[in-house]
Design an enzyme around this catalytic site. Structure first.
Site, PDB file in Angstrom:
ATOM      1  N   ARG A  64      80.848  19.052  72.583  1.00 34.98           N
ATOM      2  CA  ARG A  64      79.544  19.129  73.249  1.00 34.98           C
ATOM      3  C   ARG A  64      78.552  20.005  72.491  1.00 34.98           C
ATOM      4  O   ARG A  64      77.339  19.881  72.682  1.00 34.98           O
ATOM      5  CB  ARG A  64      79.711  19.559  74.704  1.00 34.98           C
ATOM      6  CG  ARG A  64      80.035  18.370  75.602  1.00 34.98           C
ATOM      7  CD  ARG A  64      80.580  18.778  76.935  1.00 34.98           C
ATOM      8  NE  ARG A  64      81.973  19.141  76.814  1.00 34.98           N
ATOM      9  CZ  ARG A  64      82.619  19.944  77.630  1.00 34.98           C
ATOM     10  NH1 ARG A  64      82.000  20.479  78.642  1.00 34.98           N
ATOM     11  NH2 ARG A  64      83.897  20.210  77.443  1.00 34.98           N
ATOM     12  N   GLU A 115      93.811  30.767  78.596  1.00 41.50           N
ATOM     13  CA  GLU A 115      94.464  31.368  79.777  1.00 41.50           C
ATOM     14  C   GLU A 115      95.981  31.195  79.649  1.00 41.50           C
ATOM     15  O   GLU A 115      96.747  32.129  79.858  1.00 41.50           O
ATOM     16  CB  GLU A 115      93.940  30.679  81.026  1.00 41.50           C
ATOM     17  CG  GLU A 115      94.044  31.547  82.250  1.00 41.50           C
ATOM     18  CD  GLU A 115      93.453  30.853  83.461  1.00 41.50           C
ATOM     19  OE1 GLU A 115      92.735  29.848  83.279  1.00 41.50           O
ATOM     20  OE2 GLU A 115      93.744  31.299  84.572  1.00 41.50           O
TER      21      GLU A 115
END
Ligand code: AMP
Length: 175
Positions: A60, A97
């Site tokens: 993106r 994470e």
């Protein structure tokens, strides 16, 4: 006009994983006014920064990086996921994470000392963008700016950005 842009960004709950509220920019880039405002915002923030290269992070970051590079009269350099770039690469691993991720850049993409603006769609924890800045430095580039369309304030990603008064970091729409 961040409000107009914000109104065009769509929330998708539990994508790509349960518990993640995904900020969908496809609805903003298909809106001619919102898309123009985003590109104009980043261009304006860095129009006097003497940028040699704009780097976009796959995928993106490419959408916004390309028109900003065109506007600034700069070259476009791509930072990609592993295995996509055809020539010799330098890579940088970074923590997610759970687990790690990796990004790559062509070793010869940026000449030493050239002024680089990094562009991505969204700042969350800051892991991706800080790894990208390290990667730019690793091949000799001088990251002088970082621009995001969206910043998720509650994740404190700005704290991970390079702590250097010579680097300007901006985000247009904040949540
Ligand atoms: P981070 O490294 O945590 O700052 O994550 C930033 C990258 O992950 C960006 O390239 C985003 O495209 C993507 N990302 C992270 N969180 C979201 C979210 N809630 N919605 C959309 N994209 C996200």
């Amino acid at each position: 006009m961040p409000e107009l842009v914000k109104a065009c960004i769509r929330d998708i709950p539990d994508f790509p994983k349960p518990g993640i509220l995904f900020k969908d920019i496809t609805t903003a880039i298909k809106d001619r006014d919102a898309f123009k405002r985003i590109v104009d915002y980043i261009t304006d923030e860095f129009k006097d920064a003497d940028i040699d290269y704009v780097t976009g992070i796959e995928s993106r970051g490419f959408i916004f990086g390309a028109p900003v590079a065109y506007n600034l009269g700069a070259g476009l350099v791509v930072i990609r996921k592993p295995g996509k770039l055809p020539s010799e690469v330098e890579q940088m691993e970074y923590e997610l994470e759970y687990g790690t991720d990796c990004i790559e850049i062509h070793k010869d993409a940026i000449e030493p000392g050239k002024r680089v603006l990094l562009v991505d769609d969204l700042l969350a924890t800051g892991g991706t963008a800080s790894a990208a800045c390290e990667l730019i430095k690793k091949i000799g580039g001088n990251p002088v700016g970082v621009a995001f369309v969206i910043e998720l304030l509650f994740l404190n990603g700005m704290k991970k950005m390079p702590d250097n008064k010579n680097i300007k970091v901006v985000s247009m729409v904040k949540y």
